[in-house]
Design a protein around this motif. Sequence first.
Motif, PDB file in Angstrom:
ATOM      1  N   GLU A 102      48.356  42.902  41.593  1.00 50.45           N
ATOM      2  CA  GLU A 102      48.845  41.543  41.876  1.00 50.45           C
ATOM      3  C   GLU A 102      47.791  40.768  42.649  1.00 50.45           C
ATOM      4  OE1 GLU A 102      51.526  40.070  40.723  1.00 50.45           O
ATOM      5  OE2 GLU A 102      52.045  41.895  39.635  1.00 50.45           O
ATOM      6  N   PRO A 103      47.536  39.535  42.261  1.00 48.34           N
ATOM      7  CA  PRO A 103      48.319  38.797  41.277  1.00 48.34           C
ATOM      8  C   PRO A 103      47.728  38.775  39.866  1.00 48.34           C
ATOM      9  CG  PRO A 103      46.984  37.268  42.527  1.00 48.34           C
ATOM     10  CD  PRO A 103      46.670  38.647  43.041  1.00 48.34           C
ATOM     11  N   GLY A 104      46.669  39.526  39.572  1.00 48.44           N
ATOM     12  CA  GLY A 104      46.094  39.483  38.230  1.00 48.44           C
ATOM     13  C   GLY A 104      45.083  40.580  37.987  1.00 48.44           C
ATOM     14  N   ARG A 105      44.585  40.623  36.744  1.00 45.94           N
ATOM     15  CA  ARG A 105      43.518  41.560  36.371  1.00 45.94           C
ATOM     16  C   ARG A 105      42.177  40.908  36.658  1.00 45.94           C
ATOM     17  NH1 ARG A 105      43.694  42.040  30.574  1.00 45.94           N
ATOM     18  NH2 ARG A 105      42.012  43.524  30.853  1.00 45.94           N
ATOM     19  N   ARG A 106      41.155  41.756  36.934  1.00 45.55           N
ATOM     20  CA  ARG A 106      39.853  41.216  37.302  1.00 45.55           C
ATOM     21  C   ARG A 106      38.729  42.203  37.037  1.00 45.55           C
ATOM     22  NH1 ARG A 106      41.512  39.183  41.849  1.00 45.55           N
ATOM     23  NH2 ARG A 106      43.572  39.891  41.310  1.00 45.55           N
ATOM     24  N   PHE A 107      37.528  41.679  37.004  1.00 50.78           N
ATOM     25  CA  PHE A 107      36.314  42.480  37.050  1.00 50.78           C
ATOM     26  C   PHE A 107      35.238  41.647  37.722  1.00 50.78           C
ATOM     27  CE2 PHE A 107      35.752  40.261  32.997  1.00 50.78           C
ATOM     28  CZ  PHE A 107      34.420  39.870  33.041  1.00 50.78           C
ATOM     29  N   TYR A 108      34.148  42.293  38.061  1.00 49.96           N
ATOM     30  CA  TYR A 108      33.025  41.636  38.715  1.00 49.96           C
ATOM     31  C   TYR A 108      31.764  41.870  37.885  1.00 49.96           C
ATOM     32  CZ  TYR A 108      36.091  41.590  42.808  1.00 49.96           C
ATOM     33  OH  TYR A 108      37.143  41.387  43.666  1.00 49.96           O
ATOM     34  N   PHE A 109      30.776  41.006  38.095  1.00 53.35           N
ATOM     35  CA  PHE A 109      29.450  41.250  37.516  1.00 53.35           C
ATOM     36  C   PHE A 109      28.410  40.517  38.355  1.00 53.35           C
ATOM     37  CE2 PHE A 109      30.622  37.284  35.436  1.00 53.35           C
ATOM     38  CZ  PHE A 109      29.428  36.569  35.350  1.00 53.35           C
ATOM     39  N   PHE A 110      27.192  41.035  38.306  1.00 56.90           N
ATOM     40  CA  PHE A 110      26.048  40.360  38.907  1.00 56.90           C
ATOM     41  C   PHE A 110      25.283  39.647  37.799  1.00 56.90           C
ATOM     42  CE2 PHE A 110      26.635  43.745  42.098  1.00 56.90           C
ATOM     43  CZ  PHE A 110      26.669  42.969  43.250  1.00 56.90           C
ATOM     44  N   ASP A 111      24.851  38.412  38.067  1.00 59.62           N
ATOM     45  CA  ASP A 111      24.011  37.727  37.089  1.00 59.62           C
ATOM     46  C   ASP A 111      22.566  38.195  37.259  1.00 59.62           C
ATOM     47  OD1 ASP A 111      22.884  36.319  39.247  1.00 59.62           O
ATOM     48  OD2 ASP A 111      23.423  34.351  38.466  1.00 59.62           O
ATOM     49  N   TRP A 112      21.658  37.546  36.582  1.00 55.73           N
ATOM     50  CA  TRP A 112      20.255  37.954  36.582  1.00 55.73           C
ATOM     51  C   TRP A 112      19.592  37.772  37.940  1.00 55.73           C
ATOM     52  CZ3 TRP A 112      22.641  34.707  33.083  1.00 55.73           C
ATOM     53  CH2 TRP A 112      22.899  35.260  31.820  1.00 55.73           C
ATOM     54  N   ASP A 113      20.171  36.939  38.799  1.00 60.33           N
ATOM     55  CA  ASP A 113      19.620  36.688  40.131  1.00 60.33           C
ATOM     56  C   ASP A 113      20.373  37.442  41.217  1.00 60.33           C
ATOM     57  OD1 ASP A 113      17.552  34.691  39.427  1.00 60.33           O
ATOM     58  OD2 ASP A 113      19.299  33.594  38.689  1.00 60.33           O
ATOM     59  N   HIS A 114      21.219  38.355  40.800  1.00 59.83           N
ATOM     60  CA  HIS A 114      22.018  39.201  41.682  1.00 59.83           C
ATOM     61  C   HIS A 114      23.096  38.411  42.438  1.00 59.83           C
ATOM     62  CE1 HIS A 114      22.517  43.334  42.823  1.00 59.83           C
ATOM     63  NE2 HIS A 114      22.744  42.968  44.069  1.00 59.83           N
ATOM     64  N   ILE A 115      23.563  37.322  41.828  1.00 67.27           N
ATOM     65  CA  ILE A 115      24.707  36.583  42.355  1.00 67.27           C
ATOM     66  C   ILE A 115      25.951  37.235  41.766  1.00 67.27           C
ATOM     67  CG2 ILE A 115      25.914  34.368  42.439  1.00 67.27           C
ATOM     68  CD1 ILE A 115      23.077  33.072  42.106  1.00 67.27           C
ATOM     69  N   GLU A 116      26.904  37.573  42.627  1.00 67.28           N
ATOM     70  CA  GLU A 116      28.097  38.262  42.162  1.00 67.28           C
ATOM     71  C   GLU A 116      29.189  37.256  41.792  1.00 67.28           C
ATOM     72  OE1 GLU A 116      30.689  42.130  43.423  1.00 67.28           O
ATOM     73  OE2 GLU A 116      30.259  40.702  45.017  1.00 67.28           O
ATOM     74  N   PHE A 117      29.821  37.518  40.640  1.00 69.25           N
ATOM     75  CA  PHE A 117      30.941  36.722  40.170  1.00 69.25           C
ATOM     76  C   PHE A 117      32.151  37.622  40.014  1.00 69.25           C
ATOM     77  CE2 PHE A 117      27.274  34.331  38.867  1.00 69.25           C
ATOM     78  CZ  PHE A 117      27.658  32.995  39.002  1.00 69.25           C
ATOM     79  N   GLU A 118      33.326  37.116  40.368  1.00 70.54           N
ATOM     80  CA  GLU A 118      34.589  37.778  40.084  1.00 70.54           C
ATOM     81  C   GLU A 118      35.263  36.964  38.989  1.00 70.54           C
ATOM     82  OE1 GLU A 118      38.945  38.795  42.084  1.00 70.54           O
ATOM     83  OE2 GLU A 118      37.421  37.772  43.278  1.00 70.54           O
ATOM     84  N   VAL A 119      35.706  37.648  37.940  1.00 61.71           N
ATOM     85  CA  VAL A 119      36.418  36.993  36.850  1.00 61.71           C
ATOM     86  C   VAL A 119      37.825  37.533  36.856  1.00 61.71           C
ATOM     87  CG1 VAL A 119      36.437  36.491  34.374  1.00 61.71           C
ATOM     88  CG2 VAL A 119      34.254  36.867  35.542  1.00 61.71           C
ATOM     89  N   VAL A 120      38.812  36.636  36.944  1.00 64.35           N
ATOM     90  CA  VAL A 120      40.205  37.048  37.067  1.00 64.35           C
ATOM     91  C   VAL A 120      41.066  36.308  36.054  1.00 64.35           C
ATOM     92  CG1 VAL A 120      40.712  35.327  38.870  1.00 64.35           C
ATOM     93  CG2 VAL A 120      42.111  37.378  38.709  1.00 64.35           C
ATOM     94  N   SER A 121      42.100  36.983  35.598  1.00 63.19           N
ATOM     95  CA  SER A 121      43.088  36.376  34.709  1.00 63.19           C
ATOM     96  C   SER A 121      44.468  36.630  35.280  1.00 63.19           C
ATOM     97  CB  SER A 121      42.988  36.955  33.304  1.00 63.19           C
ATOM     98  OG  SER A 121      43.995  36.388  32.472  1.00 63.19           O
ATOM     99  N   TYR A 122      45.281  35.595  35.313  1.00 68.64           N
ATOM    100  CA  TYR A 122      46.645  35.708  35.806  1.00 68.64           C
ATOM    101  C   TYR A 122      47.650  35.762  34.664  1.00 68.64           C
ATOM    102  CZ  TYR A 122      44.388  34.490  40.158  1.00 68.64           C
ATOM    103  OH  TYR A 122      43.566  34.479  41.243  1.00 68.64           O
ATOM    104  N   GLU A 123      47.161  35.878  33.438  1.00 68.84           N
ATOM    105  CA  GLU A 123      48.033  35.950  32.254  1.00 68.84           C
ATOM    106  C   GLU A 123      48.703  37.300  32.180  1.00 68.84           C
ATOM    107  OE1 GLU A 123      48.511  33.336  29.922  1.00 68.84           O
ATOM    108  OE2 GLU A 123      47.474  32.204  31.474  1.00 68.84           O
TER     109      GLU A 123
END
Length: 123
Positions: A102-123
């Motif tokens: 809760e409240p959703g599914r997610r994963f993370y990734f680093f881009d080419w410059d080592h900036i971290e992103f979290e991607v989440v879906s609440y569907e």
Amino acid sequence: MARGRLEHANITVSDIDRSSRLLQSLLGWHERWRGPAINGGETIHVGEEFSYIALYTDRKAHAGFAKGQPLNHIGLVVDDLDVAEAVVIAAGLTPFNHGDYEPGRRFYFFDWDHIEFEVVSYE
């Protein structure tokens, strides 16, 4: 009390076109603006009507950024997490730390410059 919303974040990346293509593919966003920026750099604003990420380059070599210095990650919401993960993999990046809580599914990734992103879906 005043109300507000996040309009944009401005991040330095090594290749603004590559980062722009990733965000457009991942989120269905578009290039809102492109032009010259401070210190002889260039910026692309990639987003939607009311919010965007400003991708800045100063055209200097960077070895990448250490996680958490000063940014921990940027959170992005998508409708379909599986499609989003396929976009990240197709870009040659590696998703990690998958979570389904809760409240959703997610994963993370680093881009080419080592900036971290979290991607989440609440569907």
